[in-house]
Every structure is written in C-alpha cells, then in structure tokens.
Design a protein around this motif. Sequence first.
Motif, PDB file in Angstrom:
ATOM      1  N   LEU A 120       2.380  35.264   3.970  1.00 26.15           N
ATOM      2  CA  LEU A 120       3.016  33.994   4.289  1.00 26.15           C
ATOM      3  C   LEU A 120       2.911  33.008   3.127  1.00 26.15           C
ATOM      4  CD1 LEU A 120       1.802  33.721   7.987  1.00 26.15           C
ATOM      5  CD2 LEU A 120       4.170  33.975   7.227  1.00 26.15           C
ATOM      6  N   ARG A 125       5.245  30.019   3.122  1.00 32.46           N
ATOM      7  CA  ARG A 125       5.011  29.619   4.510  1.00 32.46           C
ATOM      8  C   ARG A 125       3.518  29.473   4.792  1.00 32.46           C
ATOM      9  NH1 ARG A 125       8.400  34.339   7.302  1.00 32.46           N
ATOM     10  NH2 ARG A 125       7.576  35.444   5.493  1.00 32.46           N
ATOM     11  N   VAL A 128       2.599  27.868   8.194  1.00 33.74           N
ATOM     12  CA  VAL A 128       2.849  28.835   9.276  1.00 33.74           C
ATOM     13  C   VAL A 128       1.710  29.848   9.334  1.00 33.74           C
ATOM     14  CG1 VAL A 128       4.379  30.658  10.104  1.00 33.74           C
ATOM     15  CG2 VAL A 128       5.345  28.581   9.128  1.00 33.74           C
TER      16      VAL A 128
END
Length: 252
Positions: A120, A125, A128
Amino acid sequence: MAPWLPAILRNPLAALIGEPCTKTLIDELNLFDPLCLRHAVSKGLGLGIVLGGCIVKLPQLFKILNAKSVVGISLSSYVLEVLANAITLAYNFRQGYSFTTYGEALFIGVQNIVITLLILAFTGRTMVGLVTSGSLLAFAYVLFDASLVSGSLLSVLYGLTIPLVISSRIPQIYAIHKNKYTGQLSAFAVFNYFFGTAARLFTTMVEVDDSLVLIGAVLAVVANGVLAAQMLYFWNAQAPQDKYRLDTKKTK
C-alpha cells in the motif's frame, strides 16, 4: 531402564514429544517403535515449520525494499492470507491443539501484515494501509474472545478459510499468468511455503483429528504447488514495465 541422556538434553525432548515416547525412543533406544517414531517425526517437523515461519516471508519483504517495487505482487492475496492466518490461530488455540501444529500462522501473519503495508505504501496508499492493518488486528483480537465469537461461529469461519486459502492464491496465480512474470515474488518464500505446507499436511494427519484442518492442509498444498510450478515455468521471463517502481528521476 534409567535415563542415560543428560537432563539438559532429555527434558526439552520430553517436553516436545512427551514422556512416554521419550522413554521408548531415548531411554530404551527402541528407535523403530512405529507410533512413537511417527509422533516424534511429526513433532520435529512441526517445530521446524514454526521456526521456519519466523523467516519465510523475510526474503519477500527484503526483495520489495531493495527493488522499491511491488510489481507482480497481489495485494488481495496478502489481505486474504492475513484473514486466514488470524482465523487459523484462533480456531486451533481455542480447540487446544499443540502449538507445533499451527504456530507458524502467528509469525507468517505478522510478516504478511508488514508486506501488506509495504504494498500500500509503494502504491501511494499509506493511510489506507494503516487503517487496514488496524482493522485486521482488531478482527484477530475479536476471534480469540469467546464472549464475542462463539465456538460454533469460529468453526464456521474456519471452514470458510478453506476456500479462503484458495482465494488468497488465485489473485497471485492470475497476476503471474497475466504478466508472464513472477516480478518481485520471492522464490525462497514460494518454495518454502510449498514444502512447509506439505510437511504440515503430514503433521495434521498424525496429530490432529479434525477434518476441517485436514482439508485446509490439503488445499494449501495444492494452491502453493501451483505457485511453485509457476515460479519454475516463468523463472527466466522478461520483466514488464513497472509503473510502481520508485526510481528517482534522472536530471538532464
């Protein structure tokens, strides 16, 4: 017959394989007793699998860090595998099975969470990833609490890990098939996972009288066998362009 092996060596063996088999195999040197020999081999393999689980995903982790790339690695595979790890740990722990028959799930699960965070992070990300890892840890905690998850519900969840084991491998198998390339997937991790699950199938047959656990072990061998076969088939395949490689741009 009185024990001849020094206590410093005999006691750990007795703790691992039990006093009756220690007496048979060690004290009496009856090395070919079928029941105790099979039990001792299973315990030895189980301990080896648990110890191997401490490091099996480290090559994959270091390969990602060194390459600064996650090409060829499936995020969904790792998320599904973490879920399966958590359910496996909770089910076996609450059933009272020996730690040597499932302990690698703990160490592999921790490494899978770290790799999930790296995937991620390297795809932009990070936030996230933090939310995902927190949710996975909370999920694992709930599974161990009998007041929150009943034994019958946990059995159902463990039954669901059987297709989950396959599901966690399918995205990775498909990614390799689509790219015709294994990317940053670690050969060490893949082959150790395959041989480890094969050994775990043996220990399950010897020590665990549970059809759910046995079916899960069989399917794990099959799924990891497909990945191992792909690793061999695409060993020298040429790398596709990696849009997630974190190379520093060259100045003209």
